[in-house]
Design a protein around this motif. Structure first.
Motif, mmCIF file in Angstrom:
data_model
loop_
_atom_site.group_PDB
_atom_site.id
_atom_site.type_symbol
_atom_site.label_atom_id
_atom_site.label_comp_id
_atom_site.label_asym_id
_atom_site.label_seq_id
_atom_site.Cartn_x
_atom_site.Cartn_y
_atom_site.Cartn_z
ATOM 1 N N UNK A 1 -25.977 3.471 1.443
ATOM 2 C CA UNK A 1 -25.564 3.614 2.835
ATOM 3 C C UNK A 1 -24.622 4.808 2.916
ATOM 4 N N UNK A 2 -25.109 5.888 3.480
ATOM 5 C CA UNK A 2 -24.278 7.066 3.715
ATOM 6 C C UNK A 2 -23.605 6.907 5.066
ATOM 7 N N UNK A 3 -22.287 6.901 5.067
ATOM 8 C CA UNK A 3 -21.524 6.686 6.291
ATOM 9 C C UNK A 3 -20.732 7.945 6.613
ATOM 10 N N UNK A 4 -21.053 8.576 7.718
ATOM 11 C CA UNK A 4 -20.374 9.776 8.177
ATOM 12 C C UNK A 4 -19.645 9.507 9.487
ATOM 13 N N UNK A 5 -18.747 10.395 9.827
ATOM 14 C CA UNK A 5 -17.987 10.279 11.083
ATOM 15 C C UNK A 5 -17.405 8.875 11.244
ATOM 16 N N UNK A 6 -16.769 8.409 10.202
ATOM 17 C CA UNK A 6 -16.263 7.039 10.215
ATOM 18 C C UNK A 6 -15.157 6.859 11.245
ATOM 19 N N UNK A 7 -15.141 5.660 11.815
ATOM 20 C CA UNK A 7 -14.167 5.308 12.839
ATOM 21 C C UNK A 7 -13.345 4.104 12.364
ATOM 22 N N UNK A 8 -12.145 3.930 12.879
ATOM 23 C CA UNK A 8 -11.350 2.751 12.497
ATOM 24 C C UNK A 8 -12.103 1.440 12.721
ATOM 25 N N UNK A 9 -12.932 1.390 13.734
ATOM 26 C CA UNK A 9 -13.685 0.149 13.999
ATOM 27 C C UNK A 9 -14.791 -0.121 12.987
ATOM 28 N N UNK A 10 -15.022 0.809 12.081
ATOM 29 C CA UNK A 10 -15.965 0.576 10.981
ATOM 30 C C UNK A 10 -15.301 -0.182 9.827
ATOM 31 N N UNK A 11 -14.006 -0.383 9.920
ATOM 32 C CA UNK A 11 -13.287 -1.102 8.870
ATOM 33 C C UNK A 11 -13.803 -2.529 8.747
ATOM 34 N N UNK A 12 -14.217 -2.894 7.537
ATOM 35 C CA UNK A 12 -14.790 -4.215 7.286
ATOM 36 C C UNK A 12 -15.120 -4.349 5.806
ATOM 37 N N UNK A 13 -15.490 -5.547 5.413
ATOM 38 C CA UNK A 13 -16.104 -5.751 4.110
ATOM 39 C C UNK A 13 -17.607 -5.571 4.293
ATOM 40 N N UNK A 14 -18.185 -4.710 3.491
ATOM 41 C CA UNK A 14 -19.612 -4.409 3.585
ATOM 42 C C UNK A 14 -20.351 -5.162 2.487
ATOM 43 N N UNK A 46 -10.234 8.635 9.524
ATOM 44 C CA UNK A 46 -11.227 8.724 10.586
ATOM 45 C C UNK A 46 -11.893 10.100 10.557
ATOM 46 N N UNK A 47 -13.207 10.092 10.722
ATOM 47 C CA UNK A 47 -13.976 11.324 10.659
ATOM 48 C C UNK A 47 -14.522 11.620 9.277
ATOM 49 N N UNK A 48 -14.058 10.872 8.295
ATOM 50 C CA UNK A 48 -14.499 11.098 6.925
ATOM 51 C C UNK A 48 -15.807 10.397 6.600
ATOM 52 N N UNK A 49 -16.188 10.459 5.321
ATOM 53 C CA UNK A 49 -17.465 9.918 4.868
ATOM 54 C C UNK A 49 -17.282 9.072 3.616
ATOM 55 N N UNK A 50 -18.154 8.109 3.474
ATOM 56 C CA UNK A 50 -18.243 7.304 2.263
ATOM 57 C C UNK A 50 -19.714 7.001 1.999
ATOM 58 N N UNK A 51 -20.033 6.788 0.736
ATOM 59 C CA UNK A 51 -21.384 6.389 0.371
ATOM 60 C C UNK A 51 -21.329 5.105 -0.440
ATOM 61 N N UNK A 52 -22.005 4.085 0.054
ATOM 62 C CA UNK A 52 -22.090 2.813 -0.648
ATOM 63 C C UNK A 52 -23.397 2.741 -1.429
ATOM 64 N N UNK A 53 -23.335 2.075 -2.577
ATOM 65 C CA UNK A 53 -24.524 1.847 -3.389
ATOM 66 C C UNK A 53 -24.612 0.364 -3.733
ATOM 67 N N UNK A 54 -25.828 -0.103 -3.907
ATOM 68 C CA UNK A 54 -26.047 -1.498 -4.294
ATOM 69 C C UNK A 54 -27.275 -1.553 -5.180
ATOM 70 N N UNK A 55 -27.075 -2.011 -6.408
ATOM 71 C CA UNK A 55 -28.159 -2.084 -7.374
ATOM 72 C C UNK A 55 -28.490 -3.534 -7.699
ATOM 73 N N UNK A 56 -29.777 -3.834 -7.698
ATOM 74 C CA UNK A 56 -30.242 -5.172 -8.074
ATOM 75 C C UNK A 56 -30.566 -5.189 -9.565
ATOM 76 N N UNK A 57 -30.121 -6.234 -10.234
ATOM 77 C CA UNK A 57 -30.401 -6.364 -11.661
ATOM 78 C C UNK A 57 -30.855 -7.780 -11.967
ATOM 79 N N UNK A 58 -31.441 -7.944 -13.150
ATOM 80 C CA UNK A 58 -31.946 -9.251 -13.543
ATOM 81 C C UNK A 58 -33.459 -9.250 -13.590
ATOM 82 N N UNK A 59 -34.030 -10.440 -13.695
ATOM 83 C CA UNK A 59 -35.468 -10.568 -13.777
ATOM 84 C C UNK A 59 -36.014 -11.020 -12.431
ATOM 85 N N UNK A 60 -36.902 -10.241 -11.863
ATOM 86 C CA UNK A 60 -37.537 -10.599 -10.604
ATOM 87 C C UNK A 60 -38.850 -9.853 -10.487
#
Length: 120
Positions: free
Chosen positions: A80-93, A14-28
């Motif tokens: 998605x830069x996530x700062x000041x994380x809380x236990x209630x942020x626990x989930x599958x993103x 709790x109070x820490x940070x994580x950064x999520x990334x999501x890249x789209x690939x393929x033909x579009x």
């Protein structure tokens, strides 16, 4: 075939940070809005944050001031830069993107999900 590949989840105190990334690939043709959703055990999948192609953002009230969504249109990637994380942020993103396929109408695509666990 269009794919969204996520990375960056994990376990943090709790109070820490994580950064999520999501890249789209393929033909579009193009990507419209991109966003992040989350789903905790036994709960529905809820919107966390969304960003338009032009950079307009919207956040769930529970994450305002703590999370920041951004995107790199040249890399077809949303973050998605996530700062000041809380236990209630626990989930599958889950990453989401509105994508125009080549010769196809706009469709919603989803990533495979990445687990974020915040310990107290």
């Amino acid at each position: 075939q269009v794919q969204l590949v996520e990375s960056g989840g994990g376990l943090v105190q709790a109070g820490g940070s994580l950064r999520l990334s999501c890249a789209a690939s393929g033909r579009f043709f193009s990507i419209n809005a991109m966003g992040w959703y989350r789903q905790a055990p036994g709960k529905q999948r809820d919107l966390v944050a969304v960003i338009t192609k032009g950079g307009v953002t919207n956040y769930a009230d529970s994450v305002k001031g703590r999370f920041t969504i951004s995107r790199d249109n040249n890399k077809n990637t949303v973050y998605l830069q996530m700062n000041s994380l809380k236990p209630e942020d626990t989930a599958v993103y889950y990453c989401n993107a509105e994508i125009y396929g080549i010769g196809l109408p706009r469709s919603d695509y989803w990533g495979q999900g990445t687990q974020v666990t915040v310990s107290s």
